[in-house]
Design a protein around this motif. Structure first.
Motif: not given
Ligand SMILES: Cc1cc2nc3c(=O)[nH]c(=O)nc-3n(C[C@H](O)[C@H](O)[C@H](O)COP(=O)(O)OP(=O)(O)OC[C@H]3O[C@@H](n4cnc5c(N)ncnc54)[C@H](O)[C@@H]3O)c2cc1C
Length: 358
Positions: A293-298, A301-305
């Motif tokens: 939840x701090x970066x929204x990275x799933x 690695x490298x894939x965000x929501x």
């Protein structure tokens, strides 16, 4: 099909709803090269809202990218007015969005991701070092899987009360959308009944004004409420309603309720296929993507929501526009490698500064 190694970009944003657009504006201002892909028109989710439906959220809470919303009467926007606003934001920032180009496949490859899209022009392949999925949480209806659900007089989408003037309409559901649809159609001259599987509407989740209106209209006998019932079949002339006791459908107690039209206002589900293809862990009944939840990275690695996609299919809405603005700042901070210094603030002119994303 174009599959060229030169199709690389730094970031690809998938989805041009409010949160995807807000992120694109931040990327553009930061000078980060990106590609923006959208399956339909801008703000596709708002294009199927019933005509003249207003937001529950006040204007300053749904304003994006630091562009305030002003309205003539200082009241909540309709979906149509919000689409006008989204177009203005895009024009103001001169954002380039590849519309009507759904991403059909997403897979990790060395150094990033490969995305396959299909548009009117055919298939395309793109490569991207990072991908942000801002694909929303309402891709399709929550189907009941009953016979007759696909008949032409049955719909999961309420478009306009006018369609039901002087018609017998059965609305199914017990939350805001069902009650609002039932009341609007009744006022427009339909003969309306509302079927809900529980003994009462979901009072704690229904807007007080709608709830009071509904209670009055039912009490006065102007609309029929059929509590503890659920449709088990729809025929061209009837909905077959079963009694529901303690959450269980009693198929032995059936009523054939006459209906010219049936509106199934039973909610919507997210489409999490792209996440699953890329290897994102989907958690719980709602299939929410696992992410930091701090970066929204799933977990990939490298894939965000970003935005409502982060909640998968939400049973109770905790992620909506105003709570998702912060995703943009979190993702930008992660992408920039330092606290993002963007000047946006989510709430328009009257929100406190400094940046309330914090
Ligand atoms: C009647 C109604 C009333 C509502 N009222 C409110 C309210 O008052 N306040 C509020 O905050 N929210 C409200 N909502 C919910 C609101 O619609 C969402 O909060 C909002 O749309 C979320 O924005 P988003 O950018 O996360 O996702 P979305 O707006 O859903 O955008 C996602 C986008 O991604 C695109 N997409 C999906 N898959 C792909 C793919 N494979 N390739 C390319 N593009 C793709 C979609 O076409 C869509 O345009 C309401 C919803 C309804 C139905």
């Amino acid at each position: 099909m174009a599959d060229s190694p030169y199709n690389w970009t730094e970031v690809t944003v998938v989805g041009a709803g409010p949160i995807g657009i807000e992120l694109a504006a931040a990327l553009k201002q930061s000078g980060i090269p990106y590609r923006h892909l959208e399956a339909g028109p801008v703000g596709q989710t708002f294009t199927w809202w019933p005509h003249n439906t207003t937001f529950f959220s006040t204007p300053e809470r749904i304003a994006i990218a630091g562009v305030p919303i002003q309205t003539v009467q200082q009241q909540n926007l309709t979906g149509e007015a919000y689409l006008v606003y989204l177009r203005q934001v895009i024009q103001y920032y001169q954002l380039k969005i590849q519309l009507y180009e759904p991403v059909e496949q997403l897979e990790p490859v060395p150094g990033g991701f490969r995305l396959r899209t299909r548009s009117h022009g055919g298939e395309q392949v793109y490569y991207s070092r990072k991908v942000v999925l801002a694909t929303g949480g309402m891709a399709g209806p929550n189907r009941l899987d009953i016979p007759g659900e696909d008949l032409p007089h049955v719909s999961h989408y309420f478009r306009d009360p006018h369609d039901y003037f002087q018609q017998r309409l059965l609305v199914v559901g017990g939350r805001n959308s069902a009650i609002e649809a039932a009341l609007r159609c009744w006022r427009a001259g339909a003969e309306v009944a509302l079927s809900y599987r529980r003994p009462d509407i979901q009072r704690e989740r229904v807007k007080p004004a709608l709830r009071d209106d509904f209670d009055t209209v039912v009490r006065e006998g102007r609309m029929t409420f059929l509590p503890a019932t659920a449709p088990v079949e729809i025929t061209p002339r009837h909905a077959v309603l079963a009694q529901v006791q303690d959450g269980q459908v009693d198929a032995g107690r059936l009523t054939h309720y006459p209906a010219d039209f049936v509106l199934l206002m039973t909610g919507y589900t997210a489409d999490m296929r792209l996440f699953a293809q890329a290897g994102v862990q989907l958690v719980g009944a709602g299939q929410a993507p696992q992410h930091d939840p701090a970066s929204m990275e799933t977990n990939v690695p490298g894939l965000y929501v970003a935005g409502t996609a982060a909640g998968g299919t939400q049973k109770q809405f905790t992620i909506f526009i105003e709570t998702a603005h912060a995703d943009v700042a979190r993702i930008m901070t992660a992408l920039c490698g330092q606290q993002w210094q963007g000047s946006y603030f989510a709430g328009g002119a009257n929100r406190p500064k400094p940046n309330p994303y914090e």
